[in-house]
Design a protein around this motif. Structure first.
Motif, short mmCIF file in Angstrom:
data_model
loop_
_atom_site.label_atom_id
_atom_site.label_comp_id
_atom_site.label_asym_id
_atom_site.label_seq_id
_atom_site.Cartn_x
_atom_site.Cartn_y
_atom_site.Cartn_z
N GLU A 118 49.66 28.10 35.63
CA GLU A 118 48.44 27.83 36.37
C GLU A 118 47.56 29.08 36.40
O GLU A 118 48.04 30.20 36.42
N VAL A 119 46.26 28.87 36.43
CA VAL A 119 45.29 29.95 36.57
C VAL A 119 45.09 30.19 38.06
O VAL A 119 44.94 29.25 38.83
N HIS A 120 45.10 31.44 38.47
CA HIS A 120 44.92 31.75 39.88
C HIS A 120 43.45 31.58 40.30
O HIS A 120 43.16 31.06 41.37
N GLU A 121 42.54 32.02 39.44
CA GLU A 121 41.11 31.93 39.74
C GLU A 121 40.35 31.94 38.43
O GLU A 121 40.76 32.59 37.48
N VAL A 122 39.23 31.23 38.38
CA VAL A 122 38.38 31.22 37.20
C VAL A 122 37.00 31.70 37.61
O VAL A 122 36.41 31.19 38.56
N THR A 123 36.51 32.72 36.90
CA THR A 123 35.15 33.21 37.13
C THR A 123 34.32 32.84 35.91
O THR A 123 34.80 32.17 35.00
N ARG A 124 33.11 33.32 35.87
CA ARG A 124 32.17 32.95 34.83
C ARG A 124 32.72 33.14 33.42
O ARG A 124 32.53 32.30 32.55
N PHE A 125 33.42 34.25 33.17
CA PHE A 125 33.88 34.54 31.82
C PHE A 125 35.37 34.87 31.73
O PHE A 125 35.85 35.25 30.68
N HIS A 126 36.12 34.73 32.85
CA HIS A 126 37.52 35.14 32.86
C HIS A 126 38.39 34.18 33.67
O HIS A 126 37.91 33.54 34.60
N ALA A 127 39.67 34.14 33.30
CA ALA A 127 40.69 33.41 34.06
C ALA A 127 41.70 34.44 34.56
O ALA A 127 42.26 35.20 33.77
N LYS A 128 41.93 34.44 35.86
CA LYS A 128 42.76 35.46 36.49
C LYS A 128 44.20 34.97 36.66
O LYS A 128 44.44 33.85 37.07
N ILE A 129 45.16 35.89 36.36
CA ILE A 129 46.58 35.65 36.56
C ILE A 129 47.11 36.81 37.39
O ILE A 129 46.80 37.97 37.11
#
Length: 191
Positions: free
Chosen positions: A134-145
């Motif tokens: 799962e992705v923790h957070e999605v921003t404009r250009f990135h997916a955070k883990i």
């Protein structure tokens, strides 16, 4: 502009959240068996590679190295799983330390369909197979883990949505002549 750097001109998604607290740094590069390797040694802080767009947060000194991998060997597997690529496939290795967060670059424009965030996963390609995270957070250009474990890793998008998705990419058009016939070839490269 970098291979997977952040596009600055997309007005469709300019309202979508993105963080700006990243120190941009150039990687050390080397070539091993024809593959360009990127290497960073950083103290505690938040960093973004100017070449790949990869971001990371570390609480101690780290050394990470990575290279881009070809998606082609995994195209049928992604299709069978009903996913498609959403960013570059990066093979990341930690030589020293660990990361608190990694932010993988993606090329999906979230401006017209913010619900696409929910359709993103992280693909891990390992020796014994693949797994999804799962992705923790999605921003404009990135997916955070958070607290990432590394292998060949990338952002992927559920296949059923991929046909109606805007992406940030570079367009390259080649024209060739074969037996007096003009043949156009169109290539899209994620920015």
């Amino acid at each position: 502009m970098s291979d997977y750097g952040i596009p600055q001109s997309c007005k469709t998604c300019d309202h979508v959240e993105d963080s700006t607290h990243w120190l941009q740094i150039e990687p050390l590069t080397s070539t091993v068996q024809g593959v360009t390797m990127f290497r960073h040694r950083t103290p505690k802080g938040s960093y973004e590679c100017t070449v790949s767009g990869l971001r990371w947060l570390c609480e101690r000194d780290v050394i990470l190295k990575y290279h881009f991998r070809n998606w082609e060997p995994y195209s049928q597997l992604l299709k069978d799983m009903q996913y498609t690529q959403g960013g570059p496939l990066l093979d990341i290795t930690m030589e020293l330390g660990e990361l608190e967060e990694v932010h993988l670059p993606h090329c999906v424009c979230l401006g017209t369909n913010p619900s696409l965030r929910n359709e993103m996963k992280i693909l891990h390609v390992e020796e014994h197979g693949v797994s999804l995270e799962e992705v923790h957070e999605v921003t404009r250009f990135h997916a955070k883990i958070l607290h990432p474990k590394f292998s060949a890793i990338s952002v992927i998008l559920r296949y059923i949505f991929s046909w109606n998705v805007d992406v940030h990419c570079e367009l390259m058009l080649y024209l060739t002549v074969k037996k007096e016939t003009l043949i156009p070839r169109l290539y899209l490269f994620p920015q």
